[in-house]
Design a protein around this motif. Structure first.
Motif, PDB file in Angstrom:
ATOM      1  N   MET A 110     -37.991 -19.516   8.154  1.00  0.00           N
ATOM      2  CA  MET A 110     -38.265 -20.185   7.161  1.00  0.00           C
ATOM      3  C   MET A 110     -38.442 -22.370   8.174  1.00  0.00           C
ATOM      4  SD  MET A 110     -38.484 -19.772   4.116  1.00  0.00           S
ATOM      5  CE  MET A 110     -37.881 -20.709   2.988  1.00  0.00           C
ATOM      6  N   ARG A 113     -45.456 -20.491   5.772  1.00  0.00           N
ATOM      7  CA  ARG A 113     -45.390 -20.719   6.476  1.00  0.00           C
ATOM      8  C   ARG A 113     -46.971 -21.225   7.594  1.00  0.00           C
ATOM      9  NH1 ARG A 113     -44.068 -17.781  11.686  1.00  0.00           N
ATOM     10  NH2 ARG A 113     -41.948 -19.274  12.582  1.00  0.00           N
ATOM     11  N   THR A 171     -44.702 -25.259   3.133  1.00  0.00           N
ATOM     12  CA  THR A 171     -42.140 -24.657   2.200  1.00  0.00           C
ATOM     13  C   THR A 171     -41.526 -23.401   2.982  1.00  0.00           C
ATOM     14  OG1 THR A 171     -43.644 -23.554   0.412  1.00  0.00           O
ATOM     15  CG2 THR A 171     -42.942 -26.097   0.309  1.00  0.00           C
ATOM     16  N   THR A 214     -45.161 -14.335  -3.349  1.00  0.00           N
ATOM     17  CA  THR A 214     -44.377 -13.821  -4.335  1.00  0.00           C
ATOM     18  C   THR A 214     -42.875 -14.647  -4.289  1.00  0.00           C
ATOM     19  OG1 THR A 214     -43.567 -12.184  -3.213  1.00  0.00           O
ATOM     20  CG2 THR A 214     -45.244 -11.384  -3.706  1.00  0.00           C
ATOM     21  N   GLY A 215     -43.047 -15.031  -3.744  1.00  0.00           N
ATOM     22  CA  GLY A 215     -41.684 -16.199  -4.099  1.00  0.00           C
ATOM     23  C   GLY A 215     -40.806 -15.222  -2.555  1.00  0.00           C
ATOM     24  N   THR A 216     -40.326 -14.548  -2.424  1.00  0.00           N
ATOM     25  CA  THR A 216     -40.123 -13.925  -1.014  1.00  0.00           C
ATOM     26  C   THR A 216     -39.523 -14.917   0.257  1.00  0.00           C
ATOM     27  OG1 THR A 216     -41.606 -12.522  -0.609  1.00  0.00           O
ATOM     28  CG2 THR A 216     -40.326 -11.128  -2.483  1.00  0.00           C
ATOM     29  N   GLY A 217     -40.550 -15.650   0.279  1.00  0.00           N
ATOM     30  CA  GLY A 217     -40.280 -16.405   1.513  1.00  0.00           C
ATOM     31  C   GLY A 217     -40.702 -15.826   2.701  1.00  0.00           C
ATOM     32  N   THR A 232     -47.026 -23.494  -0.305  1.00  0.00           N
ATOM     33  CA  THR A 232     -46.402 -22.280   0.260  1.00  0.00           C
ATOM     34  C   THR A 232     -46.899 -22.169   1.052  1.00  0.00           C
ATOM     35  OG1 THR A 232     -47.746 -21.706  -1.360  1.00  0.00           O
ATOM     36  CG2 THR A 232     -45.570 -22.150  -2.524  1.00  0.00           C
ATOM     37  N   GLU A 265     -42.149 -20.202   1.517  1.00  0.00           N
ATOM     38  CA  GLU A 265     -41.663 -20.065   0.412  1.00  0.00           C
ATOM     39  C   GLU A 265     -43.567 -19.115   0.357  1.00  0.00           C
ATOM     40  OE1 GLU A 265     -40.054 -22.543  -3.053  1.00  0.00           O
ATOM     41  OE2 GLU A 265     -42.442 -22.507  -3.188  1.00  0.00           O
ATOM     42  N   GLY A 266     -43.172 -17.281   0.363  1.00  0.00           N
ATOM     43  CA  GLY A 266     -44.263 -16.689   0.578  1.00  0.00           C
ATOM     44  C   GLY A 266     -45.177 -16.569  -1.429  1.00  0.00           C
TER      45      GLY A 266
END
Length: 188
Positions: free
Chosen positions: A152, A186, A140, A145-148, A184, A142-143
Motif C-alpha cells: 500500500m 496504486r 489510495t 473491489t476494495g481488496t487493495g 482508488t 484500494e483496488g
C-alpha cells in the motif's frame, strides 16, 4: 520541502527519480512547436513528448535547487498502453533497489486534453506565455473491489506532499495547480 513534508532532498546521492509511465504523451501543438503524432496526442519524438518536460524538470531541480535527480526515459507503453503501469513499477522498483537514497518518485504525465472545455482551462498565462496547469494524482491503494494491493502507498504522506506543492504553486501563480485528484488504485 523537508521542513514541511519530511522528504529529505539534500546530499549528493540521487534523491529524486523522474520517470514516465506514458512516455509518448504530448501537448496541444502550437506554431513553432509542431511534432509528428504517433497517435492522437502522442509522439515518438522525445523533444516534444512528456519526456522533454521530465528533462526540464530534472535540469531545474539540479541546477536551481541543487537536488540530485535521475531521469529515466523508458517507454513503458508497448506492447499495450493499458498495462503500462505494470511495466513502469518494475522500473521504479529497480531504481529503488539500486539507489536507496531516492526519497521521491515523480511519474510525469500530461493531463488529458480536450475534456469538453476546448483547452480553455488547460493552461494559465505567466509572463505572456501559456503554461500548462499541474495536477497531482494520489492513489489510495484500494483496488476496484476494495481488496487493495499487497504493498500500500503511504497515502497520508503522499497527500500531504501533494497538498504542500499545490499550495506553493498556487501561491506562485493562482490557478497553476489544479485540485489534487484522489483515486482508488496504486500509482507506483
Amino acid at each position: 520541502v523537508t521542513e514541511h513534508t519530511g522528504v529529505d532532498l539534500s546530499g549528493r546521492e540521487p534523491r529524486i527519480l523522474i520517470y514516465h509511465t506514458h512516455a509518448t504523451e504530448a501537448y496541444r501543438q502550437v506554431p513553432g512547436e509542431e511534432y509528428e503524432e504517433s497517435s492522437q496526442w502522442r509522439t515518438a519524438d522525445p523533444g516534444h513528448s512528456i519526456i522533454a518536460v521530465g528533462a526540464l524538470l530534472a535540469e531545474t531541480l539540479e541546477q536551481q535547487y541543487g537536488i540530485a535527480v535521475l531521469h529515466d526515459t523508458t517507454n513503458h507503453e508497448p506492447p499495450k498502453l493499458s498495462t503500462s503501469y505494470s511495466r513502469s513499477v518494475k522500473t521504479m522498483e529497480k531504481y529503488r533497489r539500486d539507489y536507496p537514497s531516492i526519497t521521491m518518485y515523480i511519474d510525469v504525465h500530461r493531463d488529458a486534453y480536450g475534456s469538453g472545455d476546448s483547452g480553455k482551462n488547460d493552461f494559465v498565462v505567466i509572463d505572456g506565455k501559456e503554461v500548462a496547469r499541474l495536477m497531482f494524482v494520489v492513489g489510495t491503494g484500494e483496488g476496484a473491489t476494495g481488496t487493495g494491493f499487497g504493498e500500500m502507498p503511504d497515502f497520508q504522506s503522499n497527500y500531504a506532499l501533494a497538498k504542500h506543492l499545490s499550495e506553493h504553486l498556487n501561491d506562485t501563480r493562482a490557478g497553476l495547480a489544479r485540485n489534487i485528484r484522489v483515486k482508488t488504485g496504486r500509482y507506483n
